[in-house]
Write an enzyme that holds these catalytic residues in place. Structure first.
Site, PDB file in Angstrom:
ATOM      1  N   GLU A  69       0.836  -1.201   0.000  1.00  0.00           N
ATOM      2  CA  GLU A  69       0.000   0.000   0.000  1.00  0.00           C
ATOM      3  C   GLU A  69       0.869   1.247   0.000  1.00  0.00           C
ATOM      4  OE1 GLU A  69      -3.585   2.276   2.420  1.00  0.00           O
ATOM      5  OE2 GLU A  69      -2.860   0.339   3.133  1.00  0.00           O
ATOM      6  N   LYS A 198      -9.804 -14.900  15.348  1.00  0.00           N
ATOM      7  CA  LYS A 198      -9.867 -14.423  13.962  1.00  0.00           C
ATOM      8  C   LYS A 198     -11.260 -14.000  13.527  1.00  0.00           C
ATOM      9  CE  LYS A 198      -5.871 -17.288  13.046  1.00  0.00           C
ATOM     10  NZ  LYS A 198      -5.317 -18.509  12.449  1.00  0.00           N
ATOM     11  N   ASP A 273       0.776 -14.313  12.846  1.00  0.00           N
ATOM     12  CA  ASP A 273      -0.395 -14.874  12.175  1.00  0.00           C
ATOM     13  C   ASP A 273      -1.206 -13.708  11.616  1.00  0.00           C
ATOM     14  OD1 ASP A 273      -2.798 -16.039  11.404  1.00  0.00           O
ATOM     15  OD2 ASP A 273      -2.781 -17.496  13.039  1.00  0.00           O
ATOM     16  N   HIS A 363      -2.118  10.240  -0.996  1.00  0.00           N
ATOM     17  CA  HIS A 363      -2.248   8.979  -1.718  1.00  0.00           C
ATOM     18  C   HIS A 363      -2.009   9.146  -3.225  1.00  0.00           C
ATOM     19  CE1 HIS A 363      -4.025   7.456   2.018  1.00  0.00           C
ATOM     20  NE2 HIS A 363      -3.730   6.266   1.555  1.00  0.00           N
TER      21      HIS A 363
END
Length: 368
Positions: A69, A198, A273, A363
């Protein structure tokens, strides 16, 4: 690995030229992946130095971030420089417990109460059964939640420097076998989704999972104006209307600007993870006026990080952890405090950019 990759190339008709360029012996990853055909490289950058005033992390750190990104590293780096110029981020860990919550089938509500009473009365035996499976994990507590014929027991462990999910699962299975034998009920699943792993969940937002970490900083008004191109008042209003009102109206479990961005990049870089960014995203960011200028804080209720085991043993990930002095035993709490300061830096920069009307400009300039 080469034979598998060639088989995939033959089946798909795609030449995996770059994926096959592995810089380490594939045997190193045999406990991390099955059917290995190569590696996927993610661009790696860094932010810092960022000054952290923690109980375990004290000093200035360069923090590795793996991301695709554009603008992320630049933005977080800006926040890091402002935090350092403001004296550093205060960071503390207030809780450290990993959970696993099995679900049992009972005969009904009174039977569930009977089982809970049995567990309470035999807690020493339950603890011994769980801890006999590990040299590091310690069972802290077991909490009961019943609904009809479903009984959930939420086991909480101190897992040391490991993230601890496998440790908790194995230990809980052993404890469940003891409970089945002692109470004549049936274990349905060692994970009953009250862990909650999760998935975003109110119980984890409130009670925490993994490490619950707090961090804050006071930024002088002159830095807000000169370096962030906005005002303390504008930042406070942006945080209020975006993080509090907006998150409240959407019933979001995360009242922050983009905490998951920083955690995902850090997790990928350091062998965590990555899927546990789901829980990690449930960050609360607050912003208030103060005598110096602006006060910013973050609460991370579910920071699930490790410095041993899992992906941390891989070469690139080991190097990334070593950059911060966070590789190996005794370093997980240090990593957690650095991670909280990192999130604080990202929140600071993004809230400032949004309050100054510069988010789209940044951006566009940096490749989004």
């Amino acid at each position: 690995m080469d034979d598998r990759r060639k088989a995939v190339e033959s089946f798909t008709g795609v030449k995996l030229e770059h994926a096959g360029n592995c810089t380490f012996d594939p045997i190193v990853a045999e406990k991390n992946v099955e059917n290995m055909i190569g590696t996927t490289q993610v661009p790696l950058g860094f932010v810092g130095p960022i000054k952290v005033n923690g109980d375990h992390a004290s000093g200035e750190f360069l923090v590795p971030l793996a991301t695709t990104e554009g603008a992320l590293v630049a933005s977080v780096n800006r926040g890091a420089s402002i935090i350092s110029a403001s004296g550093g981020a205060e960071a503390i860990i207030i809780k450290d417990e990993m959970t696993r919550a099995p679900v049992f089938r009972t005969q009904g509500v009174r039977d569930s109460k009977r089982v809970v009473d049995w567990v309470d009365q035999h807690m020493d035996e339950v603890r011994s059964a769980a801890e006999a499976t590990t040299g590091h994990g310690k069972l802290v507590k077991v909490r009961a939640f019943a609904s009809g014929r479903s009984l959930f027991l939420r086991f909480s462990y101190d897992t040391g420097d490991a993230m601890g999910m496998n440790m908790c699962t194995i230990a809980t299975e052993a404890a469940c076998r003891l409970i089945e034998e002692g109470t004549d009920i049936k274990l349905i699943s060692v994970s009953g989704n009250m862990c909650v792993d999760k998935k975003p969940a109110a119980i984890n937002f409130i009670d925490g999972r993994g490490k619950t970490v707090l961090a804050d900083v006071r930024v002088p008004a002159e830095l807000v104006g000169d370096k962030l191109h906005t005002t303390p008042e504008a930042m406070v209003e942006t945080c209020y209307r975006k993080n509090l009102v907006g998150s409240g109206m959407s019933l979001s479990y995360g009242s922050n600007a983009h905490a998951a961005n920083m955690l995902a990049a850090l997790y990928i870089a350091t062998g965590q993870d990555a899927a546990q960014v789901v829980e990690g995203s449930m960050v609360s960011t607050t912003c208030e006026p103060c005598d110096e200028g602006v006060y910013l804080s973050v609460r991370l209720p579910c920071l699930e990080v490790r410095t041993v085991g899992g992906g941390t043993r891989l070469p690139c990930q080991s190097e990334a952890l070593s950059m911060m002095g966070c590789l190996g035993a005794g370093k997980a709490k240090k990593l957690a405090e650095i991670a909280a300061a990192l999130v604080l830096a990202g929140e600071l920069s993004t809230l400032a950019a949004q309050s100054a009307g510069e988010l789209g400009k940044a951006h566009k300039a940096l490749g989004r």
